[in-house]
Design an enzyme around this catalytic site. Sequence first.
Site, short mmCIF file in Angstrom:
data_model
loop_
_atom_site.label_atom_id
_atom_site.label_comp_id
_atom_site.label_asym_id
_atom_site.label_seq_id
_atom_site.Cartn_x
_atom_site.Cartn_y
_atom_site.Cartn_z
N GLY A 10 73.41 131.60 42.92
CA GLY A 10 72.56 130.94 43.90
C GLY A 10 72.67 131.60 45.26
O GLY A 10 72.91 132.80 45.39
N CYS A 167 74.73 117.01 53.03
CA CYS A 167 73.65 117.90 53.47
C CYS A 167 72.45 117.04 53.83
O CYS A 167 71.64 116.68 52.97
CB CYS A 167 73.31 118.90 52.35
SG CYS A 167 72.19 120.21 52.87
N CYS A 353 69.95 127.15 61.14
CA CYS A 353 69.13 126.44 60.16
C CYS A 353 67.71 126.29 60.68
O CYS A 353 67.50 126.01 61.86
CB CYS A 353 69.70 125.04 59.88
SG CYS A 353 71.34 125.04 59.16
#
Length: 443
Positions: A10, A167, A353
Amino acid sequence: MARVAVIGAGLSGLPAAYELRHVLPREHQVTLISNQPKFTFIPSLPWIALGLKPLDSIQLDLAKTVTKHGIEFILAAVTAIDPKSHQIVMDEFAPQRQGDRLLDYDYVVIATGPELAMDVLAGLGPDNGYTHSICNPHHALLASKAWEEFLDNPGPVVVGACPGASCFGPAYEFAFLIHHVLKQKGLRSRVPITFITSEPYAGHLGIGGMAGSRWLIRKFMADREIELMENTAISHFEPDAVHLVNGQSITSKFTMVLPPFRGPKFLREAVGLTDAKGFIPVLPTYRHPDFASIYSVGVVTQLKAVEQTPIPTGAPKVGLMSEEMAIAVAQNIALELGVTSGSHTRPTLQAICFADFGDTGALFLADPLLPDPSGKRKRALIYNGLWVSLIKAFFERYFLTKMRLGWTIPWFEYWGFRAIGLPLVEPIVPDVSIPNAELAQIK
């Protein structure tokens, strides 16, 4: 020759495999093991769940991609790992093989990503419950199908995060995207939206908040008429309702709630390898403190929460942090194998982010992600505007291109980060913040 195995392909595993291949001579073998045939750019799953783009546009075929870069690829589910004998037990997805396959390794980088703890609350999850998730491709496709059906007969929506979640960003992104999509379709007035979070306040993000995130998120919620329930614990779910620990019930026709994460079962069953939740403890080098052949990168790595919150929350491990960990681990393994010389390195855990909210977006920069004991960081910045949404779309294409070409952080990206004060990794030198016992193990 040494064999370095990477478990997981991933956002942390694939960059780790590429970085290992980059720093190690071809006499050393890099083996990538994945239980999925395709790499998926997970940050784009909110778009998939709302039918804004097809899943295959954010995926790469691993067998066709990684083997071109000198990496052995094995499509298999790891069922056990023995840190003492340096062996991995796999259930290989190959018709010519029957039963378990054993793989010996000299070093292993564990980058599995999380197991979703869907069993912590009754009714949680799309497979055996009544909620949706955007944490993996399968769940995003199920959510997309349910969303299409919902649009034909809309009603109340609940988005949020369970107690123990770590998260939170994708939940905010999903809620704001829902508002945007419904507004475009002329359905927003028919759909009350409630956001339920276990954070002590909106914008805490599992990191104690940053740069006014609390007030920015609250403003976004108010501007979009989304009911916000902070510091709220969900107890269980029913087909048409979300039930809270305080006895309150929220009617919902479409529910997306992020679950807590834990380490996969095969890690939890390996004696002495993980903590109680299956996360792997590491030294500053990201090597396991007791097993010198084991390193860890990404979400499965143990990262202690910034602070104790009224309702349990975890600390997030975002994409850039995973790449930083991958670079540091590859460099440290190269040093251990005698390929390079000098000091061990550690990731700086700086984070950037991007979040798309439809008609705008938000960029978060935390340097580092986790504040010091006094609650301070070197830098904490938030920017918002439509340009952030455009940058996220560009970054998705850029990241997929990197993975196609076998890059982790190319030289121009690396120097770009350095130019804005983000070195990504740094040498480990004697430091009072690192216990002497850990320094001794590093040396």
